[in-house]
Design a protein around this motif. Structure first.
Motif, PDB file in Angstrom:
ATOM      1  N   GLN A  23       9.395   9.658 -15.435  1.00 27.16           N
ATOM      2  CA  GLN A  23       8.657   9.706 -14.168  1.00 27.16           C
ATOM      3  C   GLN A  23       7.262  10.254 -14.441  1.00 27.16           C
ATOM      4  N   PHE A  24       6.245   9.576 -13.898  1.00 27.24           N
ATOM      5  CA  PHE A  24       4.864  10.008 -14.052  1.00 27.24           C
ATOM      6  C   PHE A  24       4.041   9.430 -12.915  1.00 27.24           C
ATOM      7  N   TYR A  25       2.790   9.834 -12.855  1.00 28.32           N
ATOM      8  CA  TYR A  25       1.881   9.357 -11.811  1.00 28.32           C
ATOM      9  C   TYR A  25       0.723   8.613 -12.460  1.00 28.32           C
ATOM     10  N   VAL A  55      10.181  -0.674 -13.405  1.00 26.56           N
ATOM     11  CA  VAL A  55       9.510   0.516 -12.895  1.00 26.56           C
ATOM     12  C   VAL A  55       9.568   0.442 -11.380  1.00 26.56           C
ATOM     13  N   LYS A  56      10.072   1.493 -10.771  1.00 27.98           N
ATOM     14  CA  LYS A  56      10.027   1.627  -9.313  1.00 27.98           C
ATOM     15  C   LYS A  56       8.736   2.371  -8.995  1.00 27.98           C
ATOM     16  N   ILE A  57       7.926   1.792  -8.128  1.00 24.17           N
ATOM     17  CA  ILE A  57       6.639   2.388  -7.767  1.00 24.17           C
ATOM     18  C   ILE A  57       6.676   2.814  -6.312  1.00 24.17           C
ATOM     19  N   LYS A  58       6.202   4.011  -6.078  1.00 23.72           N
ATOM     20  CA  LYS A  58       6.057   4.506  -4.710  1.00 23.72           C
ATOM     21  C   LYS A  58       4.624   5.029  -4.579  1.00 23.72           C
ATOM     22  N   THR A  59       3.958   4.585  -3.522  1.00 26.99           N
ATOM     23  CA  THR A  59       2.598   5.038  -3.278  1.00 26.99           C
ATOM     24  C   THR A  59       2.645   6.489  -2.819  1.00 26.99           C
ATOM     25  N   ALA A  74      -5.984   5.027  -5.423  1.00 23.99           N
ATOM     26  CA  ALA A  74      -4.554   5.215  -5.198  1.00 23.99           C
ATOM     27  C   ALA A  74      -3.956   6.123  -6.261  1.00 23.99           C
ATOM     28  N   VAL A  75      -2.957   6.890  -5.846  1.00 25.13           N
ATOM     29  CA  VAL A  75      -2.124   7.663  -6.759  1.00 25.13           C
ATOM     30  C   VAL A  75      -0.709   7.146  -6.533  1.00 25.13           C
ATOM     31  N   LEU A  76      -0.083   6.706  -7.616  1.00 28.75           N
ATOM     32  CA  LEU A  76       1.214   6.042  -7.534  1.00 28.75           C
ATOM     33  C   LEU A  76       2.239   6.768  -8.389  1.00 28.75           C
ATOM     34  N   ARG A  77       3.444   6.947  -7.849  1.00 22.24           N
ATOM     35  CA  ARG A  77       4.533   7.527  -8.646  1.00 22.24           C
ATOM     36  C   ARG A  77       5.279   6.383  -9.330  1.00 22.24           C
ATOM     37  N   TYR A  78       5.421   6.475 -10.645  1.00 21.29           N
ATOM     38  CA  TYR A  78       6.137   5.482 -11.438  1.00 21.29           C
ATOM     39  C   TYR A  78       7.443   6.109 -11.924  1.00 21.29           C
ATOM     40  N   ASP A  79       8.558   5.498 -11.571  1.00 23.42           N
ATOM     41  CA  ASP A  79       9.874   5.886 -12.092  1.00 23.42           C
ATOM     42  C   ASP A  79      10.362   4.739 -12.971  1.00 23.42           C
ATOM     43  N   ALA A  80      10.224   4.911 -14.280  1.00 21.81           N
ATOM     44  CA  ALA A  80      10.555   3.838 -15.230  1.00 21.81           C
ATOM     45  C   ALA A  80      11.959   4.007 -15.773  1.00 21.81           C
ATOM     46  N   THR A  81      12.696   2.919 -15.803  1.00 19.25           N
ATOM     47  CA  THR A  81      13.987   2.839 -16.481  1.00 19.25           C
ATOM     48  C   THR A  81      13.817   1.869 -17.646  1.00 19.25           C
TER      49      THR A  81
END
Length: 190
Positions: free
Chosen positions: A42-44, A165-169, A179-186
């Motif tokens: 998880q990162f931004y 990667v699930k992305i949430k703004t 934009a700053v986006l949260r990336y949850d990568a599997t």
């Protein structure tokens, strides 16, 4: 007699070497299947279009598709060198960068979508020197929920990667495009 034997051996070796170098491929061998690993990260990602030091820059814009002052008009092509951080804050610890490009691929701003290619490289910690590559459609207008992009490869510890990667703004300014986006990568890799 001895010189003829040496000449014969040298001739045989050179024919064998020449025959071997003729081939542009090697024999297909079954892969040695190691156990596949799954890593979650998880990162931004900070995509900043405004200010004196933007991390993404529009490099092309179609004249027919809207105002030139629109930060993300249809047909706009951007190049990016976005910082990846541990947290959403601007001064959060930087762990890498996302370099690549994206194009605005929707005429209807209420369904704003980009198509992106990016190499998300890690420069700190356990995955220093490794990266994941994404190439996918990113429906940005779906900011209320998570959206998903495809992982199509990687380098280093993520060589032969696949996944999503699930992305949430986390934050977006539609005036500037920042934009700053949260990336949850599997990431599935070997």
């Amino acid at each position: 007699m001895e010189s003829r034997l040496i000449t014969f051996v040298v001739l045989c070796l050179s024919v064998a070497v020449t025959a071997r170098s003729d081939s542009y491929y090697s024999n297909t061998k079954p892969a040695n299947p190691n156990e596949e690993k799954v890593t979650r990260i998880q990162f931004y990602l900070h995509d900043i279009l405004s200010g004196q030091n933007p991390s993404a820059v529009r490099i092309a814009h179609a004249n027919l598709t809207g105002s030139a002052d629109s930060p993300v008009g249809f047909g706009s092509l951007f190049v990016m060198d976005d910082p990846l951080t541990v947290g959403p804050e601007k001064d959060s610890k930087e762990i890498g960068n996302g370099r690549g490009m994206y194009v605005s691929g929707s005429k209807d701003m209420s369904k704003f979508t980009i198509v992106m290619y990016a190499d998300l490289a890690f420069t700190e910690g356990k995955f220093n020197g490794s990266s994941i590559s994404v190439f996918s459609r990113n429906p940005v207008a779906e900011e209320a929920g998570e959206r998903e992009i495809a992982i199509v490869g990687g380098r280093g510890k993520f060589r032969m990667a696949r996944g999503f990667v699930k992305i949430k703004t986390h934050q977006i300014d539609m005036k500037t495009g920042d934009a700053v986006l949260r990336y949850d990568a599997t990431v599935y890799h070997y």
